[in-house]
Write an enzyme that holds these catalytic residues in place. Structure first.
Site, PDB file in Angstrom:
ATOM      1  N   ARG A 185     132.271 -17.904 -11.028  1.00 22.24           N
ATOM      2  CA  ARG A 185     132.309 -19.342 -11.323  1.00 22.24           C
ATOM      3  C   ARG A 185     131.880 -19.605 -12.760  1.00 22.24           C
ATOM      4  O   ARG A 185     132.435 -20.494 -13.427  1.00 22.24           O
ATOM      5  CB  ARG A 185     131.414 -20.103 -10.343  1.00 22.24           C
ATOM      6  CG  ARG A 185     131.393 -21.602 -10.607  1.00 22.24           C
ATOM      7  CD  ARG A 185     130.578 -22.344  -9.579  1.00 22.24           C
ATOM      8  NE  ARG A 185     130.383 -23.738  -9.957  1.00 22.24           N
ATOM      9  CZ  ARG A 185     129.652 -24.613  -9.278  1.00 22.24           C
ATOM     10  NH1 ARG A 185     129.054 -24.244  -8.159  1.00 22.24           N
ATOM     11  NH2 ARG A 185     129.516 -25.858  -9.704  1.00 22.24           N
ATOM     12  N   ASN A 210     135.865 -23.097  -1.025  1.00 14.54           N
ATOM     13  CA  ASN A 210     136.618 -23.890  -2.008  1.00 14.54           C
ATOM     14  C   ASN A 210     137.613 -23.036  -2.787  1.00 14.54           C
ATOM     15  O   ASN A 210     137.412 -21.829  -2.921  1.00 14.54           O
ATOM     16  CB  ASN A 210     135.646 -24.557  -2.986  1.00 14.54           C
ATOM     17  CG  ASN A 210     135.204 -25.912  -2.503  1.00 14.54           C
ATOM     18  OD1 ASN A 210     135.973 -26.648  -1.912  1.00 14.54           O
ATOM     19  ND2 ASN A 210     133.945 -26.252  -2.766  1.00 14.54           N
ATOM     20  N   CYS A 262     135.245 -30.562   3.743  1.00 11.13           N
ATOM     21  CA  CYS A 262     134.630 -30.869   2.453  1.00 11.13           C
ATOM     22  C   CYS A 262     133.448 -31.784   2.714  1.00 11.13           C
ATOM     23  O   CYS A 262     133.495 -32.635   3.616  1.00 11.13           O
ATOM     24  CB  CYS A 262     135.647 -31.546   1.531  1.00 11.13           C
ATOM     25  SG  CYS A 262     134.969 -32.002  -0.081  1.00 11.13           S
ATOM     26  N   HIS A 310     139.243 -33.118  -2.679  1.00  8.15           N
ATOM     27  CA  HIS A 310     138.728 -33.480  -4.007  1.00  8.15           C
ATOM     28  C   HIS A 310     139.678 -34.394  -4.775  1.00  8.15           C
ATOM     29  O   HIS A 310     139.558 -34.537  -5.993  1.00  8.15           O
ATOM     30  CB  HIS A 310     138.384 -32.227  -4.839  1.00  8.15           C
ATOM     31  CG  HIS A 310     137.174 -31.510  -4.342  1.00  8.15           C
ATOM     32  ND1 HIS A 310     136.621 -30.435  -4.991  1.00  8.15           N
ATOM     33  CD2 HIS A 310     136.401 -31.709  -3.242  1.00  8.15           C
ATOM     34  CE1 HIS A 310     135.557 -30.001  -4.317  1.00  8.15           C
ATOM     35  NE2 HIS A 310     135.419 -30.766  -3.251  1.00  8.15           N
ATOM     36  N   TYR A 364     135.366 -36.889  -7.496  1.00  5.51           N
ATOM     37  CA  TYR A 364     136.070 -35.978  -8.402  1.00  5.51           C
ATOM     38  C   TYR A 364     137.150 -36.678  -9.224  1.00  5.51           C
ATOM     39  O   TYR A 364     137.645 -36.104 -10.196  1.00  5.51           O
ATOM     40  CB  TYR A 364     136.681 -34.810  -7.621  1.00  5.51           C
ATOM     41  CG  TYR A 364     135.674 -33.765  -7.220  1.00  5.51           C
ATOM     42  CD1 TYR A 364     135.410 -32.658  -8.019  1.00  5.51           C
ATOM     43  CD2 TYR A 364     134.963 -33.886  -6.026  1.00  5.51           C
ATOM     44  CE1 TYR A 364     134.483 -31.708  -7.651  1.00  5.51           C
ATOM     45  CE2 TYR A 364     134.027 -32.932  -5.645  1.00  5.51           C
ATOM     46  CZ  TYR A 364     133.788 -31.846  -6.467  1.00  5.51           C
ATOM     47  OH  TYR A 364     132.859 -30.906  -6.106  1.00  5.51           O
TER      48      TYR A 364
END
Length: 467
Positions: free
Chosen positions: A97, A151, A173, A203, A258
């Site tokens: 990440r 995710n 989510c 998102h 988001y």
């Protein structure tokens, strides 16, 4: 295994979220006749699995339950005859990440965990793994439900449905969960007094709200958020830039948190670059928080979920998974917001692809609620983003470099051109150990001398593994 002696499997069992998952199961002990919980991880995650797994065993013991909590690196052993499988893994761990965030940021672009170039690569790394899991499930537990909150949840659920050909799946989510927890008190209501309807993709959704008299209270909630009386459940990982009120008045819906990356991209990018040059990207901050959490989890006297876990951006993910499992098992017909096959709920999107909508969850799975057509602006956004997801999924399955470049070109957070291609190439090099489908392309890029520019992202693999 009998429905009266459930075997639950969590892949990614060494996650820092596992204590919340165990807490959720304990809360629902009267609804779930659990016999075994299997926490599964990979060799690189074994130390974390042992730490958090022992804590899970302490939590179950403290609750006075006779459940057996198994810790294993053998996924196939765990999956055999499972009733429910939940997935919460991160391919490449947090270092991956960090690369997703830092490499785009080094070129002045957003590299967020599930959005922009970083989100695309998280999907590329995850899709081959999730399809392997589905292959094992078809052989070892063909009647199990798969509850995914790995995710990018919507894209992974799409890959499971379209390429895995597995229909016993629900994607989750925490963003809708947070909204339904935090919004009602803003207008003096409880969640039970309100009716929520969500529509979009993971998102990237909007929602409307009605009270117990049938009044649409969507804009009343937005009034309270604008007056700074609450943030509507904005996740910890999203910088709080206010939406433009004129735009909200036009939309007449509450955008997902988001959406800031798309409605206020300039400000979100400025903040991301500031963190990149200062305290570090969100993943670097989370890595420090995770170290603190695992130090707490090592305490042999700790048998409850610590409050510090709420600082993670995914708070309430695990509890949502537990509720989904309980609803599927007990046919509770609970209202939840999930990623599931559209089946006409959003007529602006194909009915055979995955969307994120309000649905009734019971023994038959997710029954999506009709939302209706969207206005041109939202319809245009949603069709672009969903088609981009389909391109990402196909590229993630096939390893087609041209499709990967198409995904970058379509993504609103990636400026197309030479720099976008450079970011794509660097991310392929940075994640080469987790992208077998792109092996031929990566070999050509290495032969051409492509390297990672950002020194922190470049040198992450040299770090010793620590917990």
């Amino acid at each position: 295994m009998s429905r009266n002696a459930l075997k639950l499997v969590t892949i990614g069992g060494g996650s820092s979220y596992t204590p919340e998952l165990i807490e959720g199961f304990i809360k629902r002990q009267d609804e779930l006749p659990i016999k075994e919980i299997w926490l599964v991880d990979i060799p690189a995650g074994e130390e974390k699995l042992n730490i958090v797994g022992r804590m899970a065993q302490r939590m179950v013991k403290k609750a006075g339950l006779d459940w057996t909590v198994h810790l294993t690196l053998d996924r196939r052993e765990a999956l055999k005859d499972a009733d429910f499988v939940s997935t919460q893994f991160r391919v490449g761990l947090l270092n991956a990440r960090i690369k997703d965030e830092r490499i785009p940021a080094s070129y002045g672009m957003i590299g967020q965990e599930t959005n922009g170039a970083g989100g695309i690569f998280k999907a590329f790394r995850t899709i081959p793994v999730i399809l392997d899991i589905v292959k094992d499930m078809k052989e070892l537990c063909p009647n199990a439900w798969l509850v995914n909150f790995t995710n990018p949840s919507g894209m992974i659920t799409e890959a499971i449905s379209t390429y895995g050909q597995w229909d016993r799946v629900i994607g989750l989510c925490n963003v809708p969960v947070n909204a339904m927890i935090d919004e009602p008190p803003l207008i003096g209501k409880t969640t039970e007094q309100l009716t929520y309807k969500f529509a979009g993709i993971d998102h990237f959704h909007w929602h409307k709200v009605w009270d117990e008299t049938g009044k649409n209270v969507t804009m009343d909630i937005l009034d309270k958020i604008e007056a700074d009386e609450g943030d509507g459940g904005l996740p910890k990982n999203i910088f709080d830039v206010p939406f433009y009120r004129a735009q909200l008045d036009n939309i007449q819906m509450i955008p997902c948190g988001y959406h800031r990356y798309y409605y206020r991209e300039e400000e979100m990018l400025d903040h991301a670059i500031e963190e990149y040059n200062g305290v570090g990207t969100r993943a670097q901050q989370v890595k420090r928080l995770e170290h603190e959490l695992f130090e707490l989890y090592k305490d042999p006297n700790l048998a409850v979920k610590p409050p510090q876990l709420a600082e993670r951006g995914g708070a309430h993910y695990s509890d949502a998974a537990c509720e989904a499992i309980a609803s599927l098992h007990a046919d509770k017909k609970t209202h939840m917001v999930v990623s599931t096959v559209n089946h006409g709920a959003i007529p602006d999107l194909p009915e055979d692809h995955v969307v994120e909508v309000s649905a009734q969850i019971g023994a038959a799975g997710a029954i999506p609620m009709a939302f209706g057509a969207l206005a041109p602006a939202e319809r245009g956004w949603l069709q672009l983003m969903k088609n981009m997801e389909l391109v990402i999924c196909e590229a993630g399955v096939t390893g087609n470099y041209g499709l990967a470049l198409q995904a970058f070109t379509m993504n609103p957070l990636v400026r197309s051109g030479h720099t976008a291609k450079r970011i794509l190439d660097e991310l392929l090099i940075a994640h080469q150990d987790y992208l077998p489908q792109f092996a031929d392309t990566i070999a050509k890029l290495k032969a051409a001398g492509v390297t990672v520019k950002d020194p922190i992202a470049r040198d992450l693999d040299k770090e010793p593994a620590t917990v």
